[in-house]
Design an enzyme around this catalytic site. Structure first.
Site, PDB file in Angstrom:
ATOM      1  N   ASP A   1       7.958 -11.732  48.121  1.00  0.00           N
ATOM      2  CA  ASP A   1       8.354 -12.933  47.376  1.00  0.00           C
ATOM      3  C   ASP A   1       8.359 -14.168  48.263  1.00  0.00           C
ATOM      4  O   ASP A   1       8.167 -15.280  47.790  1.00  0.00           O
ATOM      5  CB  ASP A   1       9.715 -12.730  46.727  1.00  0.00           C
TER       6      ASP A   1
ATOM      7  N   GLN B   1      11.456  -1.929  37.784  1.00  0.00           N
ATOM      8  CA  GLN B   1      10.059  -2.395  37.800  1.00  0.00           C
ATOM      9  C   GLN B   1       9.094  -1.266  38.175  1.00  0.00           C
ATOM     10  O   GLN B   1       7.950  -1.246  37.732  1.00  0.00           O
ATOM     11  CB  GLN B   1       9.882  -3.540  38.815  1.00  0.00           C
TER      12      GLN B   1
ATOM     13  N   GLY C   1       7.362 -11.313  39.235  1.00  0.00           N
ATOM     14  CA  GLY C   1       6.419 -11.048  40.326  1.00  0.00           C
ATOM     15  C   GLY C   1       5.964 -12.397  40.881  1.00  0.00           C
ATOM     16  O   GLY C   1       5.564 -13.293  40.115  1.00  0.00           O
TER      17      GLY C   1
ATOM     18  N   ASN D   1      11.518  -9.251  49.700  1.00  0.00           N
ATOM     19  CA  ASN D   1      10.897  -8.546  48.570  1.00  0.00           C
ATOM     20  C   ASN D   1      12.028  -7.899  47.791  1.00  0.00           C
ATOM     21  O   ASN D   1      13.217  -8.022  48.132  1.00  0.00           O
ATOM     22  CB  ASN D   1       9.861  -7.530  49.071  1.00  0.00           C
TER      23      ASN D   1
HETATM   24  O1  MRU Z   1      12.338  -9.706  40.359  1.00  0.00           O
HETATM   25  P1  MRU Z   1      10.855  -9.518  40.303  1.00  0.00           P
HETATM   26  O2  MRU Z   1      10.425  -8.418  39.412  1.00  0.00           O
HETATM   27  O3  MRU Z   1      10.138 -10.824  40.034  1.00  0.00           O
HETATM   28  O4  MRU Z   1      10.480  -9.086  41.793  1.00  0.00           O
HETATM   29  C1  MRU Z   1       9.152  -8.803  42.097  1.00  0.00           C
HETATM   30  C2  MRU Z   1       8.955  -8.329  43.486  1.00  0.00           C
HETATM   31  O5  MRU Z   1       9.867  -8.232  44.274  1.00  0.00           O
HETATM   32  C3  MRU Z   1       7.535  -8.084  43.900  1.00  0.00           C
HETATM   33  O6  MRU Z   1       7.458  -7.035  44.813  1.00  0.00           O
HETATM   34  C4  MRU Z   1       6.984  -9.358  44.553  1.00  0.00           C
HETATM   35  O7  MRU Z   1       7.180 -10.465  43.714  1.00  0.00           O
HETATM   36  C5  MRU Z   1       5.568  -9.251  44.889  1.00  0.00           C
HETATM   37  S1  MRU Z   1       4.577  -9.263  43.456  1.00  0.00           S
HETATM   38  C6  MRU Z   1       2.954  -9.247  43.844  1.00  0.00           C
END
Ligand code: MRU
Length: 355
Positions: free
Chosen positions: A238, A197, A46, A248
């Site tokens: 992201d 997730q 995240g 994202n």
């Molecule tokens: O691969 P991840 O689990 O790190 O991806 C997370 C996401 O895409 C979230 O939606 C993003 O980081 C926003 S978190 C507040």
């Protein structure tokens, strides 16, 4: 508050998100290399959580360094920062967090500050960034809460919650704030293949808060939208380019088009440091490619025939034209994003210059 990560005297303690929802266990990282492994292996994930982890990684690297001179320590800091920066490429918050600690280090080193004082200062900064993340999430939650229906169903994709931040969440922070204001919200959580997730993490943390939550497979959202079952979509980010294009979790782009087709508002919630003014459009955002095994296997069991080709991009880019609003701790941005983002950045620079 869900303790996603925490600075402790023994090291940085991370809730192991690879084990959720079945096990609540912690991984203690006692040096910067271990912090890098924790980020790469998605024990923490995240964007905002990765950003603060990056900052804590640099801080622990400096704090535990045996360098006895500033030039020696400066050379080490370069290695520490590049090791942490090589873990995950898409979330700009990682580079922001690393940069925050590197900048304060460089400033103090330039003034020949004694090493023990530098160590104290970088640890204090990392802890402050942690506190600021929680405050930012609460502020953006408050800014976005009334955009969500007073009564209705809100779809989210991936996990942009307490687990993706230092403890309140961005998209889920807005949902939490709305619920705190008395909105009756049912959350639909896309399962978010391949890493799940939504099914594992969003469902886990919302159930802990007693917010009604239903998990659906990623390919079911369109059907539910066509039946009038979804009143709003809210996701995290992201990296947001200067024109509002937003990277994202993979699958967000498809959800945004579905929302547009059905006339459903599509909100992005993110702290302002997720906006990358140096990247003009989404085409310039690097997309992480992850291990094909995440797609071929489920719970250790092979699901696909040997030798078949596999795609596994971890993120996609939602064009700004599909985004109804971007909710930040500084306010709500609307199209044209090029202009609203630039104005908000300028306003913050002026405020900073005034203090
Ligand atoms: O691969 P991840 O689990 O790190 O991806 C997370 C996401 O895409 C979230 O939606 C993003 O980081 C926003 S978190 C507040």
């Amino acid at each position: 508050m869900i303790p996603t990560l925490e600075w402790t005297p023994a090291g940085v303690n991370f809730l192991d998100q690879t084990k959720l929802p079945l096990e609540e266990t912690y991984v203690l990282a006692t040096d910067y290399q271990q912090v890098a492994t924790v980020i790469r292996d998605m024990i923490v994930r995240g964007a905002p959580a990765i950003g603060v982890s990056g900052a804590m990684g640099v801080a622990i690297g400096i704090e535990r360094s045996n360098a006895s001179t500033l030039p020696e320590l400066t050379a080490e800091v370069e290695v520490i920062c590049s090791t942490l920066a090589e873990t995950r490429p898409t979330a700009v918050n990682l580079f922001w967090g690393i940069g925050q600690v590197r900048d304060i280090f460089n400033g103090l080193a330039a003034k020949n500050t004694p090493i023990p004082e530098i160590k104290t200062a970088v640890v204090e900064l990392a802890k402050r960034l942690y506190d600021e993340d929680i405050a930012q999430c609460k502020a953006l939650g408050a800014n976005g809460a009334d955009l969500l229906p007073k009564q209705g169903t809100v779809l989210t994709h991936c996990n942009a919650g307490a687990l993706a931040t230092c403890g309140y969440g961005t998209a889920l922070g807005v949902i939490r704030a709305a619920v705190e204001r008395g909105h009756h919200i049912d959350v639909l959580a896309d399962e978010t293949r391949p890493y799940l997730q939504g099914a594992r993490l969003t469902a886990w943390e919302l159930m802990k808060d007693s917010i009604p939550t239903t998990v659906l497979c990623d390919n079911m959202a369109g059907h539910l939208m066509s039946k009038g079952r979804i009143q709003a979509v809210i996701v995290g980010a992201d990296r947001i380019a200067a024109n509002g294009d937003t990277a994202n979790k993979i699958g967000t782009y498809s959800v945004s088009i579905l929302a547009k087709e059905h006339g459903i508002p599509f909100y992005v919630a993110a702290p302002f440091n997720t906006i990358d003014l140096a990247t003009a459009t989404g085409a310039g955002i690097p997309i992480e490619q992850r291990n094909p095994r995440e797609v071929t296997h489920s719970n250790g069991k092979q699901m696909t025939p040997d030798g078949v080709g596999i795609e596994n991009p971890a993120f996609d880019v939602t064009p700004a034209k599909y985004i109804t609003a971007i909710i930040t701790e500084r306010g709500v941005l609307r199209a044209p994003y090029n202009e609203s983002i630039r104005a908000m950045a300028l306003e913050s620079e002026l405020t900073l210059a005034a203090v």
